[in-house]
Scaffold this active site. Structure first.
Site, PDB file in Angstrom:
ATOM      1  N   LYS A  70       1.010  -1.075  -0.056  1.00  0.00           N
ATOM      2  CA  LYS A  70      -0.145   0.098   0.044  1.00  0.00           C
ATOM      3  C   LYS A  70       0.903   1.265   0.044  1.00  0.00           C
ATOM      4  CE  LYS A  70      -4.038   2.089   2.399  1.00  0.00           C
ATOM      5  NZ  LYS A  70      -4.590   1.993   3.614  1.00  0.00           N
ATOM      6  N   SER A 145      -9.523   2.245   2.858  1.00  0.00           N
ATOM      7  CA  SER A 145      -8.789   2.803   1.957  1.00  0.00           C
ATOM      8  C   SER A 145      -7.692   1.978   1.219  1.00  0.00           C
ATOM      9  CB  SER A 145      -8.116   3.905   2.701  1.00  0.00           C
ATOM     10  OG  SER A 145      -7.073   3.347   3.557  1.00  0.00           O
ATOM     11  N   SER A 169     -10.121  -0.362   6.766  1.00  0.00           N
ATOM     12  CA  SER A 169      -9.666  -0.241   5.595  1.00  0.00           C
ATOM     13  C   SER A 169      -8.957  -1.251   4.827  1.00  0.00           C
ATOM     14  CB  SER A 169      -8.543   0.995   5.638  1.00  0.00           C
ATOM     15  OG  SER A 169      -9.345   2.264   5.779  1.00  0.00           O
TER      16      SER A 169
END
Length: 479
Positions: A70, A145, A169
């Protein structure tokens, strides 16, 4: 290399037996990513120049395995943007602790995945680098996210990916994409080198199709780090020793998690998952978490307050975006932040600054902290008698791109079922249990602090019994 038919262990065995070389594996992975990414937009950056080891050791299971990272986790070989214009050209001079551990284990960083800007969002629609699409239906969001990481795994581009979880997330995108995702106990994994959103809530975790793959990666990145003051010295067990056995396990189903706000199709699939646990020897009972109903309000005050503090470092002076043609120092600050941050980040900074301001601190931030304690106490009471809490991961399946982005309050409610575990710092995961309206549904599992193994064991049983992984998405799969 078709990752839909593989696990980390099976690919490792092929590498050891020299059925495929590390460089061939990397090139095959890159080729697949480059084929799918133009349509999916799961990756912000792809690591074209990565080098693979020449040989693979029998003992190092992650050696030469390509993983996605990420883009709020610092890496030295690729830029780290946090999905923001503010950091669009930021190159870190040091890696995050989790990256150090993965690189020592021989993992190949194949690319950085798309995300909501500074991890603020539930749909990966706030990213400066465009929207990521759900591999099951390109009209749907992948969640957020960590939507890029989830989409990359679900579409078969990688076996596993790192994500971060502040209010759901990892788990919500895992649910939307039909994969497994786990947020460990707060402090289990070092946050050093992870771009901060909300320091008392953020935690790095893993997304993968197979439960065992997440266990393998989490095992590698866990452990004490003296550079992180919130890092726990708790011993790390061997998570890979999974026993798909729930006999005698006491499972709690909170009334509040199965209420009117949960879609009927989602509730039906979750109940099937709970029934699976019951049929395999778990003792299932209904319980109450009376203060869970306040979790969203508490979360958005605490998280936004911590964000307003953490993001003040982006001032256009030291690093990050700087506005041009400025008149004075104040102009540098105001215009750099106005132009560098997106609407959602600005919204949360303003909310947090207000909650921390003189005259409002006691009414908002302090009150939220007190209610957070009550939420923690509710969990403590349940875990005196139970080993696991289960319920839906999200009240709905993945929604249409563009359908909620203009209504922040509706968007915030997406995390109503995942936020409580973050507020209490507990390990939690989402495991796929079925489909509603043609889209995946996730079963959330929450365990007492540092009891990730309980989650892995129960989730492995669900994975074995549902045969969900025989289904494949439209993008990258065969359906």
């Amino acid at each position: 290399m078709d990752y839909f038919d593989e696990t980390i262990a099976s690919v490792h065995q092929q590498l050891v037996e020299k059925k495929i070389s590390p460089s061939e594996l990397v090139q095959a992975t890159l080729a697949n990513i480059k084929q799918l990414n133009p349509d999916l937009n799961a990756f912000i950056a792809i690591n074209d120049h990565v080098s693979a080891p020449q040989t693979v050791s029998q003992d190092q299971v992650l050696q030469a395995i390509p993983l996605a990272i990420k883009d709020n986790i610092l890496t030295t070989d690729l830029k780290t943007t946090a999905g923001s214009k503010m950091l669009a050209n930021f190159q870190s001079v040091y890696p995050a602790t989790v990256m150090e551990k993965l690189l020592q284990a021989g993992v190949v960083n194949i690319g950085k995945t798309n995300m909501d800007e500074f991890a603020m969002g539930s749909s990966t629609e706030t990213s400066y680098f465009g929207v990521t699409k759900n591999p099951w239906n390109a009209q749907k969001v992948p969640g957020g996210s960590s939507g890029g990481s989830a989409a990359a795994v679900a579409s078969g581009q990688v076996l596993a990916a790192l994500g971060t979880d502040t209010g759901g997330s990892i788990r919500q995108p895992a649910s939307f994409n039909g994969i497994f995702g786990i947020k460990p106990t707060y402090g289990r994994v070092s946050r050093w080198g992870v771009i901060a959103f909300s320091s008392s809530l953020d935690q790095v975790g893993v997304l993968s199709r197979h439960v065992a793959d997440s266990a393998q990666v989490l095992q590698t990145i866990s452990g004490f780090d003296q550079r992180d003051n919130t890092s726990s010295q708790q011993a790390v067990p061997d998570f890979s020793q999974i026993k798909a056995d729930v006999r005698g396990l006491k499972v709690a189903v909170p009334e509040e998690f199965m209420g009117a706000g949960v879609d009927a199709g989602v509730r039906e699939q979750v109940q099937k998952g709970i029934k699976l646990l019951d049929q395999n020897g778990a003792l299932v009972e209904t319980v109450k978490l009376p203060h869970a109903q306040y979790a969203v309000q508490v979360y958005y005050i605490i998280a936004s307050s911590e964000a307003s503090s953490n993001l003040q470092r982006y001032d256009g002076i030291r690093y990050g975006y700087r506005a041009q043609d400025v008149q004075n120092l104040e102009d540098v600050y105001v215009r750099s932040r106005s132009e560098g941050f997106g609407d959602e980040v600005k919204r949360r900074i303003m909310l947090g600054t207000f909650a921390l301001s003189t005259g409002y601190f006691d009414a908002y931030f302090n009150k939220a902290a007190q209610v957070r304690t009550l939420i923690n106490d509710d969990f403590d009471k349940v875990f005196q008698d139970f080993d696991l809490i289960v319920g839906p991961t999200s009240p709905t399946t993945a929604f249409d791109i563009g359908s909620r982005i203009d209504d922040p309050v509706v968007m915030y409610m997406n995390d109503i079922l995942t936020i409580p575990a973050n507020l209490a710092g507990l390990p939690a995961a989402s495991v796929p249990v079925g489909f509603a309206d043609g889209m995946p549904v996730g079963l959330q599992m929450i365990a007492p602090a540092f009891k990730e193994q309980t989650i892995f064991n129960a989730a492995q049983l669900v994975e074995n019994e549902t045969n969900f992984l025989q289904q494949r998405p439209q993008m990258g799969g065969q359906n």
